[in-house]
Design an enzyme around this catalytic site. Structure first.
Site, PDB file in Angstrom:
ATOM      1  N   THR A 177      -1.198  12.957   5.667  1.00  0.00           N
ATOM      2  CA  THR A 177       0.085  12.224   5.515  1.00  0.00           C
ATOM      3  C   THR A 177       1.002  13.415   5.421  1.00  0.00           C
ATOM      4  O   THR A 177       2.319  13.423   6.175  1.00  0.00           O
ATOM      5  CB  THR A 177       0.294  11.683   3.956  1.00  0.00           C
ATOM      6  OG1 THR A 177      -0.812  10.696   3.862  1.00  0.00           O
ATOM      7  CG2 THR A 177       1.527  11.109   3.605  1.00  0.00           C
ATOM      8  N   ARG A 210       5.219  -2.026 -17.813  1.00  0.00           N
ATOM      9  CA  ARG A 210       5.449  -2.914 -16.679  1.00  0.00           C
ATOM     10  C   ARG A 210       5.358  -4.472 -17.113  1.00  0.00           C
ATOM     11  O   ARG A 210       4.487  -4.413 -17.965  1.00  0.00           O
ATOM     12  CB  ARG A 210       4.894  -2.688 -15.452  1.00  0.00           C
ATOM     13  CG  ARG A 210       3.545  -2.870 -15.060  1.00  0.00           C
ATOM     14  CD  ARG A 210       2.922  -2.130 -13.887  1.00  0.00           C
ATOM     15  NE  ARG A 210       3.026  -3.158 -13.062  1.00  0.00           N
ATOM     16  CZ  ARG A 210       2.229  -3.009 -11.738  1.00  0.00           C
ATOM     17  NH1 ARG A 210       1.204  -2.335 -11.651  1.00  0.00           N
ATOM     18  NH2 ARG A 210       2.464  -3.932 -10.670  1.00  0.00           N
TER      19      ARG A 210
HETATM   20  C1  HEM Z   1      14.576  -4.296  -3.010  1.00  0.00           C
HETATM   21  C2  HEM Z   1      14.966  -4.764  -4.262  1.00  0.00           C
HETATM   22  C3  HEM Z   1      13.613  -4.847  -5.214  1.00  0.00           C
HETATM   23  C4  HEM Z   1      13.780  -4.732  -6.745  1.00  0.00           C
HETATM   24  C5  HEM Z   1      15.227  -4.666  -7.373  1.00  0.00           C
HETATM   25  C6  HEM Z   1      12.618  -4.764  -7.304  1.00  0.00           C
HETATM   26  C7  HEM Z   1      12.326  -4.879  -8.520  1.00  0.00           C
HETATM   27  C8  HEM Z   1      10.963  -5.245  -9.119  1.00  0.00           C
HETATM   28  C9  HEM Z   1      10.713  -5.244 -10.443  1.00  0.00           C
HETATM   29  C10 HEM Z   1      11.902  -5.234 -11.575  1.00  0.00           C
HETATM   30  C11 HEM Z   1       9.324  -5.410 -10.519  1.00  0.00           C
HETATM   31  C12 HEM Z   1       8.750  -5.828 -11.792  1.00  0.00           C
HETATM   32  C13 HEM Z   1       8.088  -4.658 -12.429  1.00  0.00           C
HETATM   33  C14 HEM Z   1       7.202  -5.067 -13.842  1.00  0.00           C
HETATM   34  O1  HEM Z   1       7.845  -5.801 -14.537  1.00  0.00           O
HETATM   35  O2  HEM Z   1       6.037  -4.710 -13.526  1.00  0.00           O
HETATM   36  C15 HEM Z   1       8.896  -5.554  -9.521  1.00  0.00           C
HETATM   37  C16 HEM Z   1       7.506  -5.565  -9.156  1.00  0.00           C
HETATM   38  C17 HEM Z   1       6.912  -5.666  -7.907  1.00  0.00           C
HETATM   39  N1  HEM Z   1       7.398  -5.492  -6.818  1.00  0.00           N
HETATM   40 FE1  HEM Z   1       9.582  -5.353  -6.500  1.00  0.00          FE
HETATM   41  N2  HEM Z   1      11.522  -5.307  -6.156  1.00  0.00           N
HETATM   42  C18 HEM Z   1      12.126  -4.915  -5.056  1.00  0.00           C
HETATM   43  C19 HEM Z   1      11.693  -5.088  -3.757  1.00  0.00           C
HETATM   44  C20 HEM Z   1      10.206  -4.925  -3.522  1.00  0.00           C
HETATM   45  C21 HEM Z   1       9.670  -4.977  -2.281  1.00  0.00           C
HETATM   46  C22 HEM Z   1      10.500  -4.761  -0.861  1.00  0.00           C
HETATM   47  C23 HEM Z   1       8.358  -4.981  -2.377  1.00  0.00           C
HETATM   48  C24 HEM Z   1       7.464  -4.997  -1.247  1.00  0.00           C
HETATM   49  C25 HEM Z   1       6.326  -4.963  -1.059  1.00  0.00           C
HETATM   50  C26 HEM Z   1       8.286  -5.221  -3.737  1.00  0.00           C
HETATM   51  C27 HEM Z   1       6.997  -5.261  -4.193  1.00  0.00           C
HETATM   52  C28 HEM Z   1       6.759  -5.278  -5.691  1.00  0.00           C
HETATM   53  C29 HEM Z   1       5.193  -5.612  -6.308  1.00  0.00           C
HETATM   54  C30 HEM Z   1       3.858  -5.675  -5.545  1.00  0.00           C
HETATM   55  C31 HEM Z   1       5.377  -5.590  -7.445  1.00  0.00           C
HETATM   56  C32 HEM Z   1       4.471  -5.864  -8.615  1.00  0.00           C
HETATM   57  C33 HEM Z   1       4.520  -7.201  -9.067  1.00  0.00           C
HETATM   58  C34 HEM Z   1       3.347  -7.187  -9.980  1.00  0.00           C
HETATM   59  O3  HEM Z   1       3.465  -6.488 -11.359  1.00  0.00           O
HETATM   60  O4  HEM Z   1       2.619  -8.201 -10.062  1.00  0.00           O
HETATM   61  N3  HEM Z   1       9.415  -5.089  -4.414  1.00  0.00           N
HETATM   62  N4  HEM Z   1       9.865  -5.281  -8.680  1.00  0.00           N
END
Ligand code: HEM
Ligand SMILES: [Cu+2]
Length: 547
Positions: free
Chosen positions: A333, A455
């Site tokens: 990387t 989280r």
């Molecule tokens: C662009 C604005 C985005 C915001 C504001 C956002 C916000 C968040 C928030 C607040 C969480 C929850 C965290 C938690 O409580 O554990 C989360 C989880 C996650 N986000 Fe995003 N996210 C965004 C975009 C994305 C994108 C583009 C991806 C692409 C793959 C992504 C993948 C994930 C994944 C894999 C999780 C974990 C879910 C889980 O804990 O099972 N997010 N995101």
């Protein structure tokens, strides 16, 4: 009828058979790589909006402590669906869409190798997405145990879980078919003169990514099938009560899951490796080392999975092994980041929107890489696992990494797709807006995580309030800014700021810029002249630098 008019007539009929379908049939029965690429890209954007709305739902709840909007159950469903939809619905299909649109053009091929299978790969996606959305409305609601689907929660969950499992099966099938198409196209359909080590980097990264997917999509399918039989058919793979082992699921899931993060990163590397040379007006620095780096990252990605499991109680030797293997990935990387910077070094750089997103990518992906290195240190990870530090880390690589590269790619190739130029001022505004609010959203999450905020929680102790409010404000502003992107893309398709020439970027040398803009429905029906291929290749290669 004379022979020649007859031939003409036949050709015309033939043409009709390929391109003549109008209206919805053109899309439903699409076999043209450009149409299918377009379908993928619009599907991906739709999923991005859907997953984005869910993210805003999460951030609204977390703006201040206490429960405001959602019950905890629904909050967890939103988190889980957001993760699954963004990963499988937004990011992965976008890259497949780009590969569809661009690989034949860049390699001098008339289409993808398996045009009808290509249609299937796409059309499996909307039903899968529908299943995920429907799962919200069945008894018990959508899956709520996180996108990682760990048992025992995923075994105890209601029927929404079954819908999600079926959705994942469909998504996996789609990925495998899409990948077979990419591998075959890249290996068999390149124009004469386009040897493997002369291919544009995006072709390389698509090829390696496709191999990764073929290797690990079945592993995920296996894992969720085992969940399904544990749930309904009396097996005990993961059920402790029946003698099974929930940790086994984690091993299988992450054997898929870690290569998966490279499936979302390698194509981004490829895109950036196209954009940086173009706007630096220099060949890509260290092309061959880039290829080796991509391959080594792909191979290493199979040997690091348990860095996601430091907290489950692995033997110390296993922890050491996975810790050092993970750190080893920093070497290839680092080679890539070095090469990107060396490509820009002393280049005649200009900063059109695609270039801004590419540079933003290099800076912020590196931040995500560093927080990843921090997490790879087992004793640190045991403290940080399942905190907001992890959320910060993976959004740096997924949003500022994968997503920014996709924005860059869209601005870069939109003139080729639509035949029109986009509004550069709006594009730049979109970049700076996203850059600023992305950091406002996600940088404070490092601090929250370091301070111990877990989280996947809908509520939190008072001491976490300030950074959470900042992150939520950032998220809403970031989300709003994406309307700029949508507006710019749509108005470009409708005519933009004027017609695009075949090659709007003077520093670009790959074959896609040799065909007209918009790219005609059929291109390279006879392969490009070898001299033409060589011309582009010469401009890409180092010996002819700086004349
Ligand atoms: C662009 C604005 C985005 C915001 C504001 C956002 C916000 C968040 C928030 C607040 C969480 C929850 C965290 C938690 O409580 O554990 C989360 C989880 C996650 N986000 Fe995003 N996210 C965004 C975009 C994305 C994108 C583009 C991806 C692409 C793959 C992504 C993948 C994930 C994944 C894999 C999780 C974990 C879910 C889980 O804990 O099972 N997010 N995101
Ligand atoms: Cu990993």
């Amino acid at each position: 009828m004379t022979a020649s008019t007859e031939t003409l007539h036949l050709q015309h009929a033939d043409h009709q058979a390929h391109a003549g379908a109008e209206g919805w049939r053109r899309w439903l029965c699409a076999t043209n790589h450009k149409d299918i690429g377009t379908l993928y890209l619009w599907f991906s954007f739709t999923m991005f909006v859907l997953g984005g709305v869910m993210a805003l739902g999460i951030r609204a709840e977390l703006f201040k402590p206490g429960l405001q909007f959602w019950q905890p159950e629904l909050f967890n469903q939103l988190t889980t669906l957001h993760g699954i939809i963004m990963v499988f619905g937004a990011i992965m299909p976008a890259f497949t869409g780009l590969a569809n649109w661009m690989l034949p053009l860049m390699l001098g091929a008339p289409d993808m190798a398996f045009a009808r299978m290509n249609n299937w790969s796409f059309w499996l996606l909307p039903p899968a997405a529908a299943l995920l959305v429907i799962s919200l409305f069945v008894p018990g609601g959508a899956p709520a145990g996180g996108w990682t689907l760990y048992p025992p929660l995923s075994i105890q969950a209601g029927m929404g879980m079954d819908l999600a499992i079926f959705a994942i099966h469909l998504l996996g099938l789609s990925s495998i078919m899409g990948s077979i198409n990419i591998v075959t196209t890249v290996l068999n359909m390149r124009a004469p003169g386009m040897t493997l080590l002369k291919m544009p980097m995006f072709a390389w990264t698509s090829l390696v990514t496709a191999y990764l997917l073929i290797a690990v999509a079945p592993v995920l399918a296996g894992a969720v099938t085992m969940l399904l039989t544990d749930r309904h058919f009396g097996t005990n793979f993961f059920k402790a009560a029946g003698g099974g082992d929930p940790v086994l699921f984690q091993h299988i899931f992450w054997f898929f899951g870690h290569p998966e993060v490279y499936i979302m990163a390698l194509p981004a590397f490829g895109i950036v490796s196209q954009i940086l040379p173009t706007f630096s007006r220099k060949p890509l620095f260290g092309y061959v080392s880039m290829v080796y780096a991509v391959c080594s990252i792909a191979i290493l990605s199979f040997m690091v999975w348990a860095h996601h499991m430091f907290a489950v109680g692995l033997p110390a030797t296993a922890q050491l092994f996975f810790m050092f293997m993970t750190m080893l990935i920093a070497v290839p990387t680092g080679v890539k980041v070095f090469n990107w910077i060396a490509t820009m070094w002393e280049g005649e750089m200009s900063f059109e929107t695609p270039m801004l997103f590419a540079i933003g990518f290099v800076c912020l992906f590196t931040v995500g890489g560093f927080s990843g290195l921090v997490l790879s240190i087992a004793p640190i990870d045991i403290q940080m696992t399942d905190t907001y530090y992890v959320v910060a880390h993976f959004h740096y690589v997924l949003v500022a990494g994968a997503l920014f590269s996709l924005f860059g790619a869209t601005y870069y190739w939109l003139p080729k797709w639509s035949g029109y130029m986009y509004n550069e001022r709006l594009g730049k505004l979109h970049f700076w807006w996203s850059m600023i609010w992305f950091n406002v959203t996600f940088f404070p999450m490092h601090f929250l995580g370091l301070a111990g905020m877990p989280r996947r929680i809908p509520d939190y102790p008072l001491q976490f309030t300030d950074f959470n409010s900042v992150a939520s404000i950032g998220a809403f502003c970031f989300g709003l800014g994406q309307l700029l992107f949508l507006y710019n893309v749509i108005s470009t398709i409708r005519g933009g700021v004027g017609k695009a020439p075949a090659k709007p970027w003077e520093g670009a040398h790959t074959l896609e810029w040799e065909v007209a803009s918009p790219a005609p429905h059929h291109t390279w029906e006879s392969p490009p002249d070898e001299a033409l291929v060589k011309k582009g290749l010469r401009a890409q290669s180092l010996e002819h630098d700086h004349e």
